[in-house]
Scaffold this motif. Structure first.
Motif, mmCIF file in Angstrom:
data_model
loop_
_atom_site.group_PDB
_atom_site.id
_atom_site.type_symbol
_atom_site.label_atom_id
_atom_site.label_comp_id
_atom_site.label_asym_id
_atom_site.label_seq_id
_atom_site.Cartn_x
_atom_site.Cartn_y
_atom_site.Cartn_z
ATOM 1 N N THR A 71 0.823 -1.211 0.000
ATOM 2 C CA THR A 71 0.000 0.000 0.000
ATOM 3 C C THR A 71 0.852 1.253 0.000
ATOM 4 O OG1 THR A 71 -1.716 -1.189 1.227
ATOM 5 C CG2 THR A 71 -1.830 1.209 1.245
ATOM 6 N N PHE A 72 1.954 1.212 0.737
ATOM 7 C CA PHE A 72 2.826 2.385 0.851
ATOM 8 C C PHE A 72 3.791 2.519 -0.326
ATOM 9 C CE2 PHE A 72 2.586 1.745 5.727
ATOM 10 C CZ PHE A 72 1.360 2.382 5.755
ATOM 11 N N ASP A 100 15.726 8.076 2.990
ATOM 12 C CA ASP A 100 16.530 6.874 2.806
ATOM 13 C C ASP A 100 15.850 6.074 1.696
ATOM 14 O OD1 ASP A 100 17.682 4.355 2.842
ATOM 15 O OD2 ASP A 100 17.823 4.255 5.024
ATOM 16 N N PRO A 101 16.442 5.997 0.505
ATOM 17 C CA PRO A 101 15.771 5.330 -0.619
ATOM 18 C C PRO A 101 15.632 3.820 -0.467
ATOM 19 C CG PRO A 101 17.958 6.072 -1.266
ATOM 20 C CD PRO A 101 17.706 6.634 0.099
ATOM 21 N N THR A 102 16.197 3.240 0.595
ATOM 22 C CA THR A 102 15.909 1.829 0.875
ATOM 23 C C THR A 102 14.619 1.693 1.681
ATOM 24 O OG1 THR A 102 17.131 1.718 2.984
ATOM 25 C CG2 THR A 102 18.381 1.307 0.962
ATOM 26 N N ARG A 103 14.053 2.833 2.124
ATOM 27 C CA ARG A 103 12.856 2.782 2.977
ATOM 28 C C ARG A 103 11.661 3.538 2.405
ATOM 29 N NH1 ARG A 103 14.090 3.907 9.065
ATOM 30 N NH2 ARG A 103 12.383 2.407 9.290
ATOM 31 N N VAL A 104 11.915 4.575 1.607
ATOM 32 C CA VAL A 104 10.820 5.328 0.990
ATOM 33 C C VAL A 104 11.186 5.662 -0.458
ATOM 34 C CG1 VAL A 104 9.928 6.340 3.133
ATOM 35 C CG2 VAL A 104 11.725 7.528 1.870
ATOM 36 N N MET A 105 10.147 5.840 -1.276
ATOM 37 C CA MET A 105 10.359 6.143 -2.681
ATOM 38 C C MET A 105 10.416 7.655 -2.904
ATOM 39 S SD MET A 105 10.513 3.251 -4.276
ATOM 40 C CE MET A 105 10.280 3.749 -5.989
ATOM 41 N N PHE A 128 -4.888 20.965 1.864
ATOM 42 C CA PHE A 128 -4.936 19.655 2.515
ATOM 43 C C PHE A 128 -4.251 18.653 1.600
ATOM 44 C CE2 PHE A 128 -7.911 15.891 3.706
ATOM 45 C CZ PHE A 128 -6.960 15.365 4.563
ATOM 46 N N ASP A 129 -3.105 18.116 2.043
ATOM 47 C CA ASP A 129 -2.365 17.106 1.297
ATOM 48 C C ASP A 129 -2.723 15.754 1.892
ATOM 49 O OD1 ASP A 129 -0.615 15.522 -0.097
ATOM 50 O OD2 ASP A 129 1.168 16.720 0.324
ATOM 51 N N MET A 130 -3.512 14.967 1.155
ATOM 52 C CA MET A 130 -4.060 13.729 1.693
ATOM 53 C C MET A 130 -3.057 12.587 1.734
ATOM 54 S SD MET A 130 -7.906 13.765 0.026
ATOM 55 C CE MET A 130 -8.480 12.353 0.989
ATOM 56 N N PHE A 131 -2.032 12.648 0.898
ATOM 57 C CA PHE A 131 -1.041 11.563 0.809
ATOM 58 C C PHE A 131 0.347 12.208 0.776
ATOM 59 C CE2 PHE A 131 -4.940 10.536 -1.475
ATOM 60 C CZ PHE A 131 -5.363 9.386 -0.817
ATOM 61 N N ALA A 132 0.775 12.726 1.903
ATOM 62 C CA ALA A 132 1.902 13.662 1.924
ATOM 63 C C ALA A 132 3.260 13.019 1.702
ATOM 64 C CB ALA A 132 1.899 14.439 3.245
ATOM 65 N N GLY A 133 3.420 11.753 2.033
ATOM 66 C CA GLY A 133 4.730 11.125 1.894
ATOM 67 C C GLY A 133 5.779 11.889 2.689
ATOM 68 N N ILE A 134 6.937 12.106 2.102
ATOM 69 C CA ILE A 134 8.007 12.831 2.792
ATOM 70 C C ILE A 134 7.913 14.340 2.553
ATOM 71 C CG2 ILE A 134 9.542 10.829 2.665
ATOM 72 C CD1 ILE A 134 11.132 12.382 0.483
ATOM 73 N N LEU A 153 0.160 8.062 6.247
ATOM 74 C CA LEU A 153 -0.111 6.819 6.965
ATOM 75 C C LEU A 153 1.158 6.027 7.291
ATOM 76 C CD1 LEU A 153 -2.471 5.092 8.020
ATOM 77 C CD2 LEU A 153 -2.610 4.035 5.753
ATOM 78 N N ASN A 154 2.191 6.202 6.485
ATOM 79 C CA ASN A 154 3.443 5.456 6.668
ATOM 80 C C ASN A 154 4.301 6.163 7.719
ATOM 81 O OD1 ASN A 154 6.030 4.386 6.486
ATOM 82 N ND2 ASN A 154 6.048 4.285 4.261
ATOM 83 N N PRO A 155 4.577 5.527 8.853
ATOM 84 C CA PRO A 155 5.329 6.215 9.913
ATOM 85 C C PRO A 155 6.750 6.615 9.522
ATOM 86 C CG PRO A 155 4.964 3.898 10.476
ATOM 87 C CD PRO A 155 4.128 4.188 9.275
ATOM 88 N N VAL A 156 7.392 5.846 8.654
ATOM 89 C CA VAL A 156 8.740 6.204 8.211
ATOM 90 C C VAL A 156 8.693 7.475 7.373
ATOM 91 C CG1 VAL A 156 10.746 5.494 6.847
ATOM 92 C CG2 VAL A 156 9.551 3.821 8.281
ATOM 93 N N ALA A 157 7.773 7.515 6.400
ATOM 94 C CA ALA A 157 7.620 8.712 5.564
ATOM 95 C C ALA A 157 7.201 9.904 6.406
ATOM 96 C CB ALA A 157 6.606 8.450 4.462
ATOM 97 N N CYS A 158 6.339 9.658 7.389
ATOM 98 C CA CYS A 158 5.853 10.761 8.231
ATOM 99 C C CYS A 158 6.999 11.379 9.034
ATOM 100 C CB CYS A 158 4.755 10.253 9.164
ATOM 101 S SG CYS A 158 3.825 11.567 9.968
ATOM 102 N N ARG A 159 7.912 10.552 9.504
ATOM 103 C CA ARG A 159 9.062 11.085 10.248
ATOM 104 C C ARG A 159 9.898 11.987 9.349
ATOM 105 N NH1 ARG A 159 14.318 9.588 10.710
ATOM 106 N NH2 ARG A 159 14.055 7.550 9.708
ATOM 107 N N TYR A 160 10.109 11.560 8.098
ATOM 108 C CA TYR A 160 10.862 12.404 7.169
ATOM 109 C C TYR A 160 10.088 13.667 6.806
ATOM 110 C CZ TYR A 160 14.616 9.021 6.387
ATOM 111 O OH TYR A 160 15.704 8.194 6.552
ATOM 112 N N LEU A 161 8.771 13.579 6.745
ATOM 113 C CA LEU A 161 7.941 14.745 6.454
ATOM 114 C C LEU A 161 8.142 15.826 7.507
ATOM 115 C CD1 LEU A 161 5.600 16.257 5.051
ATOM 116 C CD2 LEU A 161 4.015 14.779 6.311
#
Length: 276
Positions: A71-72, A100-105, A128-134, A153-161
């Motif tokens: 999904t992510f 980190d490109p091994t963890r997010v696109m 309103f950004d519904m799918f913000a990613g990083i 929704l992705n906690p890894v991407a959210c931390r980078y955001l």
């Protein structure tokens, strides 16, 4: 171009049995290079390919991706040459994206969409950004003056955001929510613009976007459609997916990039009003 020619030459000389299965294109993110080795034969020689690619490009690290999953749309791959820590800061349009490109696109193909946001007059607007990613769209919108509510929704991407908002000095204009955008949408009222930067399923989120946008506000819907369809068919598909009680006026249909041999990625911008 010279580095691609050199890479192709080295592959033919050093890995002749798999040279035809290794792509001659790669992605440069900061000081890290990412190459997609989706072919099983190429993946078996990933470390040899990584060594050659690092020598040709001078990258600090080379990441090989085997596939994109879930999904992510998470990358499945590993560092195959150089520094084992692949975290980097990629600069584009004056914006800094830490990842980190091994963890997010990171979708380089959306460059013009990010440029369009960055050059928009969004001063004082609520986005309103519904799918913000990083922060692919959140950061250019905030830098253009918008107040942004960003759901991821992705906690890894959210931390980078969160980190990227700080890195670009817009943390005061970005409110980040870790969670499902459908839940976050319940608390968003009268957004001037709603960004729907998701693919393969975006239209099912339209009811939530319509509730969050102000009457006469704008939705930017990203989705994949058949290559054989023209812009008129793409626009109709989006309009027909609007929930009951809403009507839309298509402002622009943009082909963003090729997604697969059969599909193209489009962005459809439309003004939405509640039916009287």
């Amino acid at each position: 171009m010279l580095s691609r020619e050199e890479f192709a030459r080295r592959l033919e000389e050093e890995l002749p049995d798999v040279a035809d299965s290794v792509p001659h294109r790669w992605q440069e993110l900061g000081d890290v290079v990412v190459i997609r080795l989706f072919d099983e034969r190429a993946w078996a020689y990933r470390r040899e390919v990584g060594r050659i690619l690092r020598e040709v490009t001078g990258a600090r690290s080379v990441v090989a991706l085997r596939r994109v999953s879930g999904t992510f749309r998470e990358p499945v791959g590993e560092v195959v040459a150089g520094d084992r820590n692949a975290e980097t800061v990629h600069r584009e349009l004056g914006i800094r994206f830490k990842l980190d490109p091994t963890r997010v696109m990171f979708a380089r193909g959306n460059l013009e969409e990010r440029r369009r946001l960055l050059e928009s007059d969004l001063e004082g607007k609520l986005v309103f950004d519904m799918f913000a990613g990083i922060g692919y769209f959140t950061l250019p919108a905030a830098l253009a003056g918008a107040e942004v509510i960003a759901a991821e929704l992705n906690p890894v991407a959210c931390r980078y955001l969160v980190e990227n908002a700080r890195l670009n000095g817009v943390e005061g204009r970005v409110r980040v929510f870790l969670g499902d955008c459908r839940e976050v949408a319940r608390f968003v009222r009268a957004a001037d613009r709603v960004l729907m930067g998701y693919l393969k399923g975006t239209l099912k989120f339209l009811p939530y976007a319509c509730r969050a946008v102000r009457d006469g506000g704008v939705l930017v819907v990203h989705e994949v459609f058949q290559k054989r369809w023209g812009e008129d068919r793409v626009a109709r598909e989006v309009l027909n997916a609007l929930p009951d009680g809403f009507e839309g006026e298509v402002l622009e249909v943009r082909r963003v990039k090729s997604f697969s041999p059969a599909l193209d990625h489009y962005a459809v911008e439309l003004r939405v009003r509640r039916r009287r």
